[in-house]
Scaffold this active site. Sequence first.
Site, PDB file in Angstrom:
ATOM      1  N   GLY A   9       1.084  -1.105  -0.519  1.00 31.48           N
ATOM      2  CA  GLY A   9       0.121  -0.046   0.206  1.00 31.48           C
ATOM      3  C   GLY A   9       0.843   1.366   0.005  1.00 31.48           C
ATOM      4  CB  ALA A  10       4.180   1.889  -0.970  1.00 28.82           C
ATOM      5  CE1 TYR A 152      -9.149   1.400   8.587  1.00 22.80           C
ATOM      6  CE2 TYR A 152      -9.812   2.904  10.981  1.00 22.80           C
ATOM      7  CZ  TYR A 152      -9.465   2.597   9.597  1.00 22.80           C
ATOM      8  OH  TYR A 152      -7.278   2.490   9.733  1.00 22.80           O
ATOM      9  CB  ALA A 154     -14.145  -5.476  13.749  1.00 19.30           C
TER      10      ALA A 154
END
Length: 247
Positions: A9-10, A152, A154
């Site tokens: 996720g960069a 989110y 959780a």
Amino acid sequence: MSQTVLITGALSGIGRETAIAFAQEGYNVAVSGRRQEAGEEFATELRRLGAAAEFVLADVSIDEGVRKMVDMVVHRFGSIDIAINNAGTEGKPGPIVEQTRESITSVFETNVVGVLLSLKYELKAMMEQKRGSIINISSTMGRTSFPNQGVYAASKHAVEALTKTAALEGAPFGIRVNTVAPGPTDTNMLHRLTGGADGIAKMTAGIPLGRAGTPREVADACVFIASDKASFITGQVLGVNGGRLLG
């Protein structure tokens, strides 16, 4: 030999800034995401900073894709010394009673399954090396929640549970596993979650330091916790939140 960091996720926000921070520290940097052109452009930018950098196209929710991602990085650089599991999504905030199976699954596929699969293959590689440091990116919502943020929150609670288990399983192999948990951070995700400036002001009103964090502040925390200066820290959550959970 320079150490190698893999960051999922960069291509935006915290992940992007973290890749830049590691490049500036002299690491080899492997960045992953789902947009080929943007990824290649970012890798070129990192090379201009002096880093050996590569982009790996991958969707962290797909087992075979994660395996290939890890294998490619090991093949290119010889090892993965640090892995930062940053890929995540906020989903569609709203009351629990309005969530659909699809809206729930979309968040858990990335935030939970993605972290679990990444851990699976990163740990395998690091167990062979007998060393490594893994950082899972969580959130203050990994320890609390707000109305309309149940899905989110959780998912981030799950990330912190996975961190603890992975830390126990990795310790005999010299692998440390920790969580960095940002509070509200000035990224596009924060603007989407809050609806803009007014929403951000309300969210940050409860922060003792009186503001949102910056992506660089989270990145610097990752550089620290990944380094030998944190060599006796594992299974922990490092909050980068301006004091958000002190009250």
